[in-house]
Design a protein around this motif. Structure first.
Motif, PDB file in Angstrom:
ATOM      1  N   ARG A   1      -1.447   7.753 -12.261  1.00 13.89           N
ATOM      2  CA  ARG A   1      -2.300   8.677 -11.509  1.00 13.89           C
ATOM      3  C   ARG A   1      -3.441   9.250 -12.342  1.00 13.89           C
ATOM      4  O   ARG A   1      -4.448   9.680 -11.806  1.00 13.89           O
ATOM      5  CB  ARG A   1      -1.455   9.817 -10.944  1.00 13.89           C
ATOM      6  CG  ARG A   1      -0.213   9.316 -10.258  1.00 13.89           C
ATOM      7  CD  ARG A   1       0.458  10.392  -9.479  1.00 13.89           C
ATOM      8  NE  ARG A   1       1.065  11.419 -10.294  1.00 13.89           N
ATOM      9  CZ  ARG A   1       1.546  12.551  -9.804  1.00 13.89           C
ATOM     10  NH1 ARG A   1       1.437  12.809  -8.518  1.00 13.89           N
ATOM     11  NH2 ARG A   1       2.120  13.431 -10.582  1.00 13.89           N
TER      12      ARG A   1
ATOM     13  N   SER B   1      -0.227   0.573 -16.657  1.00 14.40           N
ATOM     14  CA  SER B   1      -1.000  -0.296 -15.794  1.00 14.40           C
ATOM     15  C   SER B   1      -0.076  -1.465 -15.516  1.00 14.40           C
ATOM     16  O   SER B   1       0.487  -2.040 -16.446  1.00 14.40           O
ATOM     17  CB  SER B   1      -2.312  -0.741 -16.453  1.00 14.40           C
ATOM     18  OG  SER B   1      -2.053  -1.523 -17.589  1.00 14.40           O
TER      19      SER B   1
ATOM     20  N   GLU C   1      -4.993   4.180  -7.713  1.00 17.14           N
ATOM     21  CA  GLU C   1      -5.636   3.408  -6.646  1.00 17.14           C
ATOM     22  C   GLU C   1      -5.208   1.951  -6.779  1.00 17.14           C
ATOM     23  O   GLU C   1      -5.649   1.245  -7.685  1.00 17.14           O
ATOM     24  CB  GLU C   1      -7.155   3.533  -6.784  1.00 17.14           C
ATOM     25  CG  GLU C   1      -7.943   2.821  -5.730  1.00 17.14           C
ATOM     26  CD  GLU C   1      -9.440   2.848  -6.061  1.00 17.14           C
ATOM     27  OE1 GLU C   1      -9.945   1.849  -6.589  1.00 17.14           O
ATOM     28  OE2 GLU C   1     -10.083   3.893  -5.805  1.00 17.14           O
ATOM     29  N   GLY C   2      -4.348   1.518  -5.890  1.00 15.65           N
ATOM     30  CA  GLY C   2      -3.818   0.164  -5.977  1.00 15.65           C
ATOM     31  C   GLY C   2      -4.866  -0.862  -5.585  1.00 15.65           C
ATOM     32  O   GLY C   2      -5.678  -0.630  -4.693  1.00 15.65           O
TER      33      GLY C   2
ATOM     34  N   CYS D   1       2.305   1.999  -3.339  1.00 12.89           N
ATOM     35  CA  CYS D   1       1.374   2.710  -4.232  1.00 12.89           C
ATOM     36  C   CYS D   1       1.436   4.209  -3.993  1.00 12.89           C
ATOM     37  O   CYS D   1       1.358   5.001  -4.935  1.00 12.89           O
ATOM     38  CB  CYS D   1      -0.066   2.229  -4.024  1.00 12.89           C
ATOM     39  SG  CYS D   1      -0.329   0.523  -4.504  1.00 12.89           S
TER      40      CYS D   1
ATOM     41  N   GLU E   1       0.843  -1.207   0.000  1.00 13.77           N
ATOM     42  CA  GLU E   1       0.000   0.000   0.000  1.00 13.77           C
ATOM     43  C   GLU E   1       0.870   1.246   0.000  1.00 13.77           C
ATOM     44  O   GLU E   1       0.596   2.219  -0.714  1.00 13.77           O
ATOM     45  CB  GLU E   1      -0.918   0.039   1.231  1.00 13.77           C
ATOM     46  CG  GLU E   1      -2.042  -0.971   1.224  1.00 13.77           C
ATOM     47  CD  GLU E   1      -1.681  -2.245   1.967  1.00 13.77           C
ATOM     48  OE1 GLU E   1      -0.458  -2.531   2.114  1.00 13.77           O
ATOM     49  OE2 GLU E   1      -2.598  -2.953   2.408  1.00 13.77           O
TER      50      GLU E   1
ATOM     51  N   LEU F   1      -0.509  -7.196  -6.847  1.00 15.80           N
ATOM     52  CA  LEU F   1      -0.872  -5.783  -6.762  1.00 15.80           C
ATOM     53  C   LEU F   1      -1.112  -5.274  -8.172  1.00 15.80           C
ATOM     54  O   LEU F   1      -0.280  -5.476  -9.056  1.00 15.80           O
ATOM     55  CB  LEU F   1       0.263  -4.979  -6.117  1.00 15.80           C
ATOM     56  CG  LEU F   1       0.112  -3.455  -6.155  1.00 15.80           C
ATOM     57  CD1 LEU F   1      -0.963  -2.996  -5.173  1.00 15.80           C
ATOM     58  CD2 LEU F   1       1.424  -2.764  -5.816  1.00 15.80           C
TER      59      LEU F   1
ATOM     60  N   LEU G   1      -2.008  -1.766 -10.346  1.00 13.93           N
ATOM     61  CA  LEU G   1      -1.928  -0.317 -10.153  1.00 13.93           C
ATOM     62  C   LEU G   1      -1.900   0.388 -11.502  1.00 13.93           C
ATOM     63  O   LEU G   1      -1.207  -0.039 -12.422  1.00 13.93           O
ATOM     64  CB  LEU G   1      -0.658   0.017  -9.355  1.00 13.93           C
ATOM     65  CG  LEU G   1      -0.446   1.479  -8.973  1.00 13.93           C
ATOM     66  CD1 LEU G   1      -1.503   1.954  -7.994  1.00 13.93           C
ATOM     67  CD2 LEU G   1       0.944   1.663  -8.347  1.00 13.93           C
ATOM     68  N   ASN G   2      -2.680   1.489 -11.570  1.00 16.76           N
ATOM     69  CA  ASN G   2      -2.691   2.363 -12.744  1.00 16.76           C
ATOM     70  C   ASN G   2      -1.922   3.637 -12.427  1.00 16.76           C
ATOM     71  O   ASN G   2      -1.812   4.022 -11.269  1.00 16.76           O
ATOM     72  CB  ASN G   2      -4.125   2.774 -13.084  1.00 16.76           C
ATOM     73  CG  ASN G   2      -4.710   1.952 -14.206  1.00 16.76           C
ATOM     74  OD1 ASN G   2      -5.851   1.555 -14.146  1.00 16.76           O
ATOM     75  ND2 ASN G   2      -3.938   1.696 -15.237  1.00 16.76           N
TER      76      ASN G   2
END
Lengths: 499, 365
Positions: free
Chosen positions: B310, B295, B351-352, B256, B253, B305, B307-308
């Protein structure tokens, strides 16, 4: 007298629109315009420095300053300047003095570097539609993360400076520039959320209110340095050197040590304020460490310490030493950096270009694994937002601007600061002249300049597809050189355009 | 030209699936999923990471190695023998199919560091292994370790990803998590090592995008001792994850909040404690911020995990059904293997989505 004859460098041309109002006479601090008893205007061009004050204030726009057509026999080796300077020295036996930055024809590496933009594979980002972040923190980064018993991070950082945009106003002392110039810088720094720097002349008591946006400088003369001064600013800068005059100290003539300048510097009125060439308590790197920690002790380890050095030949080893001496930030000042007065030979022949110094220092600190221990500020002729972007992509965290800020305040780069007769009220203590700079207007113009540059920085970042300034820092793939040798490219750590 | 001698940009497809219960299932589905996104690849690279596939060797590092020739293999094996106990070695089983050609020698080793060597190095075990991998990849010509974690393995090749899966007989492996990647490089040397996933220890990364922060990230990682030999985004992202997680002890977290950090004006609106934490992470690890479109799906021991970037400049959707979580560039790739989803959503930019396998579940450690 005749042996020393030198034809003036500039001449004044007055058009038929002149109404003989005499405004030019009042504006010129060098006595170039003379109103005769019969209401005629005469000109004494020997005093003209091309500051353009008269032209700017002529109500009919009748004045033009032109380069003299007075000819010498052409000589590719003995330039007119060389001959003129020898003549002056033969007459006086003195050291030649100059001011502002090195104007000679050395390479400007910023002008040989081009910036990238996105096409197809990666979208550019529109700063008008998407967030585009320029906030910058200066200061050492932590080596280890500390957590509490529940595993939560304890967010404790060494002291940091937070800037809304990666630009600071560089050190210019009260004394070398006027009260109103300082007032403009201080107010602009506050309005912009950035910092200005007191220079080595102490801090006028009126400006303590801008402390959260002030960097207080400690130089070799220690003028105006006391505990309240050190604690009044957001950071402390130890000035080890200045790009315009590496290896030598400073000299503010007694004529400028008047009134508040004298009080602020803690130097008796009329006494020359001489900053020694070295700090006499720093003859080596271990001594610097002691001064860094003395200042940290005096301020309860609450303020980052900046060490400012001139870019000289072995700048990488020097910077590495500074990074290990407890400094939080290193400011590297290149050989184009400005000055209120410096020996001409020093200004024009000592030091190296800041682009090369910055690139090699950034790389050396990375090679030694200590780049995160310090932030780097680059200075010495940052002329536009493009220079800012290039400096950051080469590895700077932020830049200092001095000359550019003075130009915003009205400086016309006539390079005559050492005379103390600045027609624009900046580099003078003459009350008749200093009142020409209105701090309300001056501060607004500085705000405008930095705001405009920040807009341009965001446009360039967006073009590269970068929406936060930290992703640009040291991102050298975003740069390409043009017309540079392989050696120069290697030092800059960039590729040639087309590669 | 070999991968690494120039900066290689690529667009891509990613897909992944994981059982939160740690239940092991066949690799056949992940091949079906990535096949749907055939047009997002151009046949110049595909690959998979599979977790929980070597339960019988779960205490040993599984090295998957490409060799250009037998001499390279002999040299590498001599190195391995000097530094590791080799518990088992074999060729990785493959199917000969016309779509996949020019394969290098592909070998697999299950190893444990030699206790004497490890003690001598004064490193912890994982750092010792990571450094050995770097030494082989940087110093030994014609050898490339492309997978080095425990109870996991990377399988990759030049070709379309669905063919790569068939080639490696992925349907014969069972794991609790798989990730897949189809590559669309804008230029390619056609070298197998350049295909993705990219992995170090048990961290693997599949990535779709082109990051604009690349050189800032690369130079920071190189300062911390990583050698970026491939000049690809995926390589440097993998090293950042390894650095932040293994070396700096950040949670996924927290990672991220570093690599896709919230915008400053978002941070300013946070509660004080959260704000301080976010500010700290962003400032302290500012060189690990990634900008530009991405991504990514990070696989690691016991979890995944997604993640994109921002601004969410690349597509990525997440689907859930029972204990399964699916992640892919396109919804169709998920529907192909699980038409009945309980939940389907597109995570916001930055937003992870962290999926952790239940503690002590199944074969997962």
């Amino acid at each position: 007298m005749s042996i020393d004859f030198q034809y003036p460098e500039f001449e004044v041309e007055r058009s038929e629109d002149c109404v003989y109002c005499g405004r030019c006479v009042k504006e010129c601090p060098n006595g170039v315009h003379i109103l005769t008893e019969d209401k005629k205007l005469r000109t004494r061009p020997q005093g003209c420095v091309a500051c353009h004050r008269c032209a700017a204030f002529c109500p009919t726009g009748a004045i033009q300053i032109v380069r003299s057509r007075h000819a010498s026999r052409a000589n590719a080796n003995w330039s007119e300047q060389a001959v003129t300077e020898i003549t002056k020295q033969a007459a006086t036996g003195g050291v030649l003095l100059s001011s502002m930055g090195n104007p000679e024809n050395y390479p400007v590496y910023f002008d040989r570097i081009l910036i990238n933009a996105s096409q197809v594979t990666n979208p550019s980002i529109d700063p008008l539609r998407e967030p585009m972040e320029t906030r910058t923190f200066l200061g050492a980064k932590p080596d280890t993360i500390h957590r509490d018993a529940n595993g939560n991070i304890l967010p404790q950082l060494p002291p940091q400076l937070s800037l809304s945009t990666p630009i600071l106003f560089s050190a210019m002392s009260y004394g070398s520039i006027s009260y109103n110039a300082h007032a403009s810088l201080a107010r602009a720094a506050e309005a912009l959320g950035i910092f200005y720097n007191t220079g080595e002349g102490g801090l006028h008591e009126h400006f303590y209110q801008y402390g959260p946006n002030t960097i207080v400088q400690v130089a070799s003369g220690r003028f105006g340095v006391h505990k309240a001064y050190l604690n009044s600013g957001a950071a402390i800068e130890i000035k080890m050197g200045q790009g315009a005059k590496p290896g030598i100290g400073g000299h503010l003539p007694g004529a400028k040590i008047v009134g508040d300048v004298s009080r602020t510097r803690m130097v008796p009125e009329g006494t020359d304020a001489i900053s020694p060439a070295p700090h006499h308590d720093i003859y080596s790197i271990e001594d610097l460490r002691q001064l860094v920690y003395s200042l940290k002790e005096a301020t309860g380890y609450q303020k980052p310490v900046i060490v400012k050095v001139a870019a000289v030949h072995n700048i990488t080893a020097i910077a590495s030493g500074i990074a290990r001496s407890g400094a939080d930030i290193i400011a590297i000042d290149g050989f184009r950096g400005g000055t209120g007065a410096a020996p001409t030979r020093i200004r024009d022949h000592v030091g190296i270009p800041v682009e090369l110094a910055l690139a090699s220092v950034d790389q050396r600190l990375r090679d030694e694994g200590i780049r995160d221990r310090v932030s780097l500020i680059c200075s010495g002729s940052i002329r536009s937002s493009a220079d800012v972007v290039k400096a950051i992509a080469l590895g700077a965290d932020a830049v200092y601007i001095g000359t550019a800020a003075l130009i915003a305040l009205g400086c016309h780069l006539c390079r005559s600061c050492q005379t103390g007769r600045c027609a624009w009220g900046i580099a003078t203590q003459n009350p008749e002249l200093t009142r020409r700079l209105d701090p309300d207007e001056g501060y607004q113009r500085l705000v405008n300049l930095v705001t405009a540059w920040t807009h341009e920085i965001k446009e360039m970042m967006g073009g590269m597809g970068i929406n936060s300034i930290e992703a640009l820092r040291g991102n050298r793939l975003m740069l390409r050189g043009v017309g540079l040798t392989q050696k120069e490219l290697d030092i800059l750590g960039i590729r040639h355009a087309g590669e | 030209m070999r991968e690494g001698s120039f900066r290689n940009l690529s667009g891509c497809a990613v897909s992944a699936m994981i059982s939160k219960e740690g239940r092991r299932f066949s690799g056949a589905d992940i091949i079906r999923s990535i096949r749907v996104m055939h047009d997002r690849s151009n046949g110049l690279g595909g690959g998979f990471a599979a977790y929980g596939i070597y339960p019988e060797y779960q205490d040993y590092y599984a090295f998957h190695v490409f060799y250009d020739n037998m001499a390279a293999r002999r040299e590498c094996e001599a190195f391995l023998e000097r530094h590791f106990d080799i518990i088992n070695l074999s060729k990785i089983p493959t199917r000969k199919i016309p779509q996949i050609t020019d394969e290098p020698l592909i070998w697999r080793y299950f190893v444990a560091p030699l206790p004497t060597k490890l003690a001598e190095s004064q490193l912890d075990e994982r750092e010792f292994v990571a450094r050995c991998v770097f030494r082989i990849n940087v110093q030994l010509d014609g050898c490339y370790v492309f997978s080095s974690g425990k109870n996991m393995g990377v399988f990759k090749a030049v070709g379309f990803p669905e063919d790569v899966g068939v080639f490696y007989r992925l349907d014969e492996y069972e794991g609790y998590a798989f990730t897949a990647h189809g590559r669309y490089p804008t230029n390619t040397p056609g070298w197998w090592g350049g295909a993705h996933p990219f992995a170090l220890l048990d961290y693997s990364v599949v990535h779709n995008g082109e990051i604009s922060s690349y050189d800032a990230n690369r130079r920071s990682m190189e300062m911390h001792g990583y050698r970026c030999t491939l000049q690809t985004d995926t390589e440097v992202i993998t090293y950042m994850i390894d650095y932040l997680n293994r070396k700096k002890g950040l949670t996924m977290e927290e990672i991220c909040s570093v690599i896709a950090a919230p915008f400053w004006d978002t941070i300013e609106r946070m509660e004080p404690a959260e704000r301080q934490r976010a500010e700290y992470l962003r400032n302290a690890f500012s060189s690990c911020l990634i900008t530009g479109p991405f991504s990514i799906i990070v696989g690691f021991e016991g979890g995944m995990l997604a993640l994109n970037d921002r601004l969410k400049l690349r597509s990525m959707v997440v689907g859930e059904k029972d204990d399964m979580v699916y992640i892919a560039s396109e919804e169709a790739a998920i529907r192909a293997i699980q038409p009945e989803l309980e939940r389907l959503y597109a995570p916001k930019g930055g937003e992870g989505v962290l999926i952790q396998v239940k503690e002590g579940a199944g074969q997962c450690r």
